[in-house]
Design a protein around this motif. Structure first.
Motif, PDB file in Angstrom:
ATOM      1  N   UNK A 166      49.918   1.629  40.546  1.00 35.63           N
ATOM      2  CA  UNK A 166      51.106   0.849  40.208  1.00 35.63           C
ATOM      3  C   UNK A 166      51.073  -0.567  40.750  1.00 35.63           C
ATOM      4  N   UNK A 167      50.222  -0.840  41.723  1.00 35.62           N
ATOM      5  CA  UNK A 167      50.138  -2.164  42.335  1.00 35.62           C
ATOM      6  C   UNK A 167      48.666  -2.554  42.476  1.00 35.62           C
ATOM      7  N   UNK A 168      48.424  -3.707  43.067  1.00 35.43           N
ATOM      8  CA  UNK A 168      47.064  -4.231  43.162  1.00 35.43           C
ATOM      9  C   UNK A 168      46.155  -3.291  43.940  1.00 35.43           C
ATOM     10  N   UNK A 169      44.923  -3.178  43.477  1.00 33.06           N
ATOM     11  CA  UNK A 169      43.878  -2.404  44.149  1.00 33.06           C
ATOM     12  C   UNK A 169      42.827  -3.382  44.669  1.00 33.06           C
ATOM     13  N   UNK A 170      42.530  -3.300  45.956  1.00 31.05           N
ATOM     14  CA  UNK A 170      41.528  -4.182  46.534  1.00 31.05           C
ATOM     15  C   UNK A 170      41.973  -5.623  46.677  1.00 31.05           C
ATOM     16  N   UNK A 171      43.279  -5.845  46.737  1.00 32.78           N
ATOM     17  CA  UNK A 171      43.774  -7.212  46.826  1.00 32.78           C
ATOM     18  C   UNK A 171      43.484  -7.891  48.141  1.00 32.78           C
ATOM     19  N   UNK A 172      43.483  -7.124  49.238  1.00 31.92           N
ATOM     20  CA  UNK A 172      43.172  -7.714  50.548  1.00 31.92           C
ATOM     21  C   UNK A 172      41.811  -7.260  51.063  1.00 31.92           C
ATOM     22  N   UNK A 173      41.446  -6.018  50.833  1.00 31.96           N
ATOM     23  CA  UNK A 173      40.109  -5.501  51.143  1.00 31.96           C
ATOM     24  C   UNK A 173      39.634  -4.684  49.947  1.00 31.96           C
ATOM     25  N   UNK A 174      38.551  -5.117  49.334  1.00 32.87           N
ATOM     26  CA  UNK A 174      38.062  -4.443  48.134  1.00 32.87           C
ATOM     27  C   UNK A 174      37.581  -3.027  48.458  1.00 32.87           C
ATOM     28  N   UNK A 175      37.667  -2.152  47.462  1.00 35.63           N
ATOM     29  CA  UNK A 175      37.141  -0.805  47.625  1.00 35.63           C
ATOM     30  C   UNK A 175      35.630  -0.805  47.430  1.00 35.63           C
ATOM     31  N   UNK A 176      34.994   0.327  47.772  1.00 36.22           N
ATOM     32  CA  UNK A 176      33.574   0.511  47.492  1.00 36.22           C
ATOM     33  C   UNK A 176      33.387   0.934  46.049  1.00 36.22           C
ATOM     34  N   UNK A 177      32.508   1.877  45.806  1.00 38.55           N
ATOM     35  CA  UNK A 177      32.282   2.397  44.459  1.00 38.55           C
ATOM     36  C   UNK A 177      33.435   3.321  44.085  1.00 38.55           C
TER      37      UNK A 177
END
Length: 255
Positions: A166-177
């Motif tokens: 529902x909101x930003x993903x990885x906006x401050x720290x990106x995810x891995x795979x």
């Protein structure tokens, strides 16, 4: 808390506190017991910190299989709801499993339990969430971030259920795979930033509003691979797979 295990009956776990809730030291188990007919449902798990944070480790809330020769349905997986009204929910890097139990003969597999995070979530390790092959939604109601950029992997399996961000993903720290093994609909309502993004199967509509798998410094860009039997809509934002800043030869973009 170092672990919670309920008995064979579908007894729920419900923890509510204005302070922090930490159940990362062991596994929560609310699975259905051995069936003599139809499979038994798992108990629900509700973790609600109204004024602080939640830290969650492994959780198993699986329905049990129907008894042999019963021709009955399997039990349903338990519904998992996590709220952290005063901060974020940290997933320590484990497996959350709410798969429905297997049916016998013509009996259907039990529905998987919905897994919902009401507030912001931070991954502290590689995380796997599965609701099995049958129904069972996975919902991230707030932002979703890693602890370090391109570090913590995420694997989601929703079967015939939906996956929503529902909101930003990885906006401050990106995810891995990030891997979505299966879902009906996949909806990312804001930007999505990760090392790579793969959706292996879908039956409904897949919607992303911006995908960024750009490489970090001295790292190539990551791949974006979306596969579904239904429509795929990525028109709401830009897909960026550029290579990161090079220290020698230029870095490749992701496919």
């Amino acid at each position: 808390m170092t672990g919670v295990q309920t008995c064979a009956l579908p007894i729920s776990v419900n923890l509510k506190s204005a302070g922090a809730i930490d159940v990362s030291g062991g596994t929560i188990v609310t699975s259905g017991g051995t069936a003599t007919g139809a499979g038994l449902d798992a108990g629900a798990v509700t973790l609600n910190s109204t004024g602080s944070t939640v830290t969650l480790g492994a959780l198993t809330a699986t329905g049990s299989a129907a008894a042999t020769s019963s021709a009955a349905a399997g039990g349903a997986g338990g519904v998992v709801t996590v709220s952290s009204g005063g901060g974020s929910t940290t997933l320590s890097g484990a497996t959350i499993n709410t798969t429905g139990g297997a049916g016998d003969g013509a009996g259907a597999q039990g529905a998987g339990g919905n897994v919902s995070f009401t507030n912001a979530v931070v991954l502290a390790g590689a995380e796997t969430i599965t609701t099995g092959a049958s129904a069972g939604n996975i919902v991230f109601g707030g932002t979703l971030n890693g602890t370090g950029n391109h570090t913590e992997n995420l694997v989601l399996t929703a079967g015939t259920g939906n996956v929503s961000f529902s909101a930003a993903v990885g906006g401050s720290k990106t995810l891995g795979d990030v891997t979505i093994n299966s879902a009906q609909n996949v909806q990312a309502s804001a930007g999505f930033a990760a090392k790579s993004l793969t959706q292996s199967a879908g039956t409904g509509t897949t919607t992303f509003n911006g995908i960024d798998t750009s490489g970090l410094s001295a790292v190539a860009g990551g791949a974006v691979n979306l596969k579904s039997a239904g429509a795929i809509d990525v028109s709401g934002g830009t897909i960026v797979t550029s290579g990161g800043t090079a220290t020698g030869a230029g870095l490749d973009a992701g496919a």
